[in-house]
Structures are given as C-alpha cells and as structure tokens.
Design an enzyme around this catalytic site. Structure first.
Site, PDB file in Angstrom:
ATOM      1  N   GLU A 163      45.125  17.318  -9.182  1.00 22.82           N
ATOM      2  CA  GLU A 163      43.864  17.973  -8.779  1.00 22.82           C
ATOM      3  C   GLU A 163      44.162  19.236  -7.968  1.00 22.82           C
ATOM      4  OE1 GLU A 163      42.028  14.443  -7.198  1.00 22.82           O
ATOM      5  OE2 GLU A 163      41.925  13.687  -9.251  1.00 22.82           O
ATOM      6  N   SER A 216      44.348   5.549 -13.274  1.00 22.68           N
ATOM      7  CA  SER A 216      43.512   4.392 -13.613  1.00 22.68           C
ATOM      8  C   SER A 216      44.198   3.042 -13.366  1.00 22.68           C
ATOM      9  CB  SER A 216      43.015   4.503 -15.061  1.00 22.68           C
ATOM     10  OG  SER A 216      42.185   5.652 -15.208  1.00 22.68           O
ATOM     11  N   HIS A 260      49.586  17.020  -6.262  1.00 21.64           N
ATOM     12  CA  HIS A 260      48.695  16.177  -7.065  1.00 21.64           C
ATOM     13  C   HIS A 260      48.038  17.045  -8.151  1.00 21.64           C
ATOM     14  CE1 HIS A 260      45.213  13.806  -8.236  1.00 21.64           C
ATOM     15  NE2 HIS A 260      45.904  12.758  -7.817  1.00 21.64           N
ATOM     16  N   GLU A 309      51.927  10.852 -12.789  1.00 20.11           N
ATOM     17  CA  GLU A 309      50.495  10.690 -12.998  1.00 20.11           C
ATOM     18  C   GLU A 309      50.059  11.514 -14.199  1.00 20.11           C
ATOM     19  OE1 GLU A 309      48.374   9.235  -9.266  1.00 20.11           O
ATOM     20  OE2 GLU A 309      48.428  11.402  -9.149  1.00 20.11           O
ATOM     21  N   GLY A 367      41.399   8.976 -13.328  1.00 19.84           N
ATOM     22  CA  GLY A 367      39.947   8.882 -13.207  1.00 19.84           C
ATOM     23  C   GLY A 367      39.238   8.700 -14.537  1.00 19.84           C
ATOM     24  N   ASN A 415      45.207   6.794  -2.811  1.00 17.10           N
ATOM     25  CA  ASN A 415      44.781   8.181  -2.613  1.00 17.10           C
ATOM     26  C   ASN A 415      43.253   8.209  -2.582  1.00 17.10           C
ATOM     27  OD1 ASN A 415      44.272  10.910  -2.739  1.00 17.10           O
ATOM     28  ND2 ASN A 415      45.056  11.185  -4.820  1.00 17.10           N
ATOM     29  N   LYS A 469      41.329  10.744  -1.882  1.00 18.52           N
ATOM     30  CA  LYS A 469      40.754  12.038  -2.306  1.00 18.52           C
ATOM     31  C   LYS A 469      39.629  12.457  -1.351  1.00 18.52           C
ATOM     32  CE  LYS A 469      42.218  10.862  -6.946  1.00 18.52           C
ATOM     33  NZ  LYS A 469      42.048  11.017  -8.392  1.00 18.52           N
TER      34      LYS A 469
HETATM   35  P1  PGA Z   1      42.691   7.108 -10.389  1.00 17.73           P
HETATM   36  O1  PGA Z   1      43.435   8.297  -9.589  1.00 17.73           O
HETATM   37  O2  PGA Z   1      43.388   5.818 -10.010  1.00 17.73           O
HETATM   38  O3  PGA Z   1      41.275   7.152  -9.917  1.00 17.73           O
HETATM   39  O4  PGA Z   1      42.855   7.396 -11.842  1.00 17.73           O
HETATM   40  C1  PGA Z   1      44.829   8.299  -9.397  1.00 17.73           C
HETATM   41  C2  PGA Z   1      45.246   9.522  -8.635  1.00 17.73           C
HETATM   42  O5  PGA Z   1      44.690  10.602  -8.877  1.00 17.73           O
HETATM   43  O6  PGA Z   1      46.134   9.468  -7.749  1.00 17.73           O
END
Ligand code: PGA
Length: 254
Positions: free
Chosen positions: A100, A216, A98, A170, A176, A11, A13
């Site tokens: 976010e 992560s 997601h 997730e 993140g 992803n 983003k």
């Molecule tokens: P990250 O994000 O690997 O940077 O923690 C995962 C995601 O949001 O899909």
C-alpha cells in the site's frame, strides 16, 4: 522451518483510535493468556496509538511495531517520524515497503532501502514487504519481481546486519481480496526470496532469515500455510483487527 524466528504480525493499517487500540490489546492479552506459543506476536497500530499500545501490551507476550518510518533523524520533514522516536516509545518492530505504501504513496525499492538503512542503524527489527501484482504473476514475472525487490531493498545492508531482517511475502493480488495464495504458491515464492538472499549474503544467512506470508490470512488458512517448510510466520491485515480472530490465527500457527 529450521531454527528461524516464528512471527505472527497484525497490520492494523488505518484502523482503530487510541481507545480502540487499548481495548483490542486488552482483549487480545486475555485471549492469549495461557496459550503456549513460541511465536513472537506483534501488532502494528497507526502512529498516534503506538504509545497507548505499548502501555496496554506491557508485561504480556505482545509486542508492538510501527507501519512505516522515515530515514532522516530530524529536520524539516513535515508529517514524518524518525527511528529514534519509535525506539524511545519502546517499539521493537517496523514494517517497510508495504505494497500500500508502494502503490498509493510512491514508495520504491530505493526508498525502502533508505528506510532499511536507517532502521539498521538503530535497534528495531525491520519487516521488509515484497510481492508481485496480479499482472506480473500472470505473465510469469514473479521471480524477477521478487529478486528485484529483495535486491533493491537489501542492497546496502552490511553482511553482519542481515540476521536482523525479516521479509514478508505479500502477493498484492491476495491483499484484502479474500484470495489467499495457496500454501504451495507461498512456499515457492518464499524459496525464490530465500535464493535471492542467499545470492547476496550466502546460504546460511538466507537459511536463518524468517520469511512471513501475508495476504488474506485468516484463522482457517493459517495452519496449512504454516505447515510449509519455508513459511515462518504470517502478516495479517483484516483478520488481525478483531482480537478473537487474531488470537485464533496465533493458536492455529502453533
Ligand atoms: P489482509 O492484509 O490480511 O487484509 O489481506 C495483509 C496485509 O496487507 O498486510
């Protein structure tokens, strides 16, 4: 992981211009060439780079998906993109719900359900994202939250469509932050998600649903996460932006 589809997803983003998308995919295809993996490897660039991404990924094992989609087919919906628009670009996957989108853009279980219905009317494979925030985990509400999110998002899914859906667990506290869920925590959450699917669609449908872990994920923790029986793949954010590290994740996933 039974016979479930194994998926390694990146992803991206809000990262990379179209030019950067092309160069990253070209680098990735070189790094993945000759790598024997039975996983489906998918990248999710921003909308404006999708056409470039599909072109760069042509005749490779790489697939391309979108990070979101709207449920209406056309009309006065400024800023939105339809399922047909994505399909005609040659995409195969789309992320839905997601965290976010939920936290920053007001997405709810109800809007995820509407998007999912629209996607299932077409041909894309939806990856429905669920996960608890830290406070919910610390107050022992993870199970309840996952059940509500899975139940809410999948509530209008016809039984013959459940086989097309992929779920991504997730935990929001792991996204993140560098704080990955331990393999055991991921496995327990995946078991809860699978039970919710079983309660709605039956045990065998649940046993065939791929559930990815995200939060992560890096080359160093991929193998241990993937060794868990309920983890069928990974959804990678930060570590998917660099072709070398994403290729390492694919390699570590086996
Ligand atoms: P990250 O994000 O690997 O940077 O923690 C995962 C995601 O949001 O899909």
């Amino acid at each position: 992981m039974a016979n479930r589809k194994k998926i390694i997803a990146g992803n991206w983003k809000l990262n990379k211009t179209a030019g950067e998308t092309r160069s990253t995919i070209l680098e990735l295809r070189n790094k993945l060439a000759g790598l024997a993996t039975r996983a489906e490897v998918v990248v999710f660039p921003p909308f404006v780079s999708l056409e470039t991404a599909v072109d760069a990924a042509r005749e490779t094992v790489l697939k391309v998906g979108a990070q979101n989609v709207f449920w209406e087919k056309s009309g006065a919906y400024t800023g939105e993109v339809s399922v047909t628009m994505l399909e005609t670009l040659g995409l195969e996957f789309v992320l839905l719900g997601h965290s976010e989108r939920r936290v920053l853009f007001g997405e709810t279980d109800a809007t995820v359900a509407r998007r999912l219905e629209a996607v299932l009317d077409g041909k894309l494979t939806p990856i429905v994202c669920v996960g608890e925030v830290l406070e919910e985990r610390e107050s022992n509400r993870t199970g309840e939250v996952l059940e509500r999110q899975v139940g809410g998002a999948l509530r209008n899914v016809a039984p013959d469509h459940i086989g097309r859906i992929v779920v991504a667990y997730e935990p929001v506290w792991a996204i993140g932050t560098g704080k990955t869920a331990s393999p055991a925590i991921a496995n327990d959450a995946h078991t809860l998600i699978r039970s919710s699917i079983a309660a709605m669609f039956g045990r065998s449908a649940a046993d065939e649903t791929s559930i990815l872990y995200g939060g992560s994920v890096k080359p160093e923790n991929t193998a241990s996460l993937m060794s868990e029986s309920e983890v069928d793949g990974v959804l990678v954010g930060g570590a998917s932006l660099d072709a070398a590290s994403f290729a390492e994740v694919v390699r570590a996933a086996g």
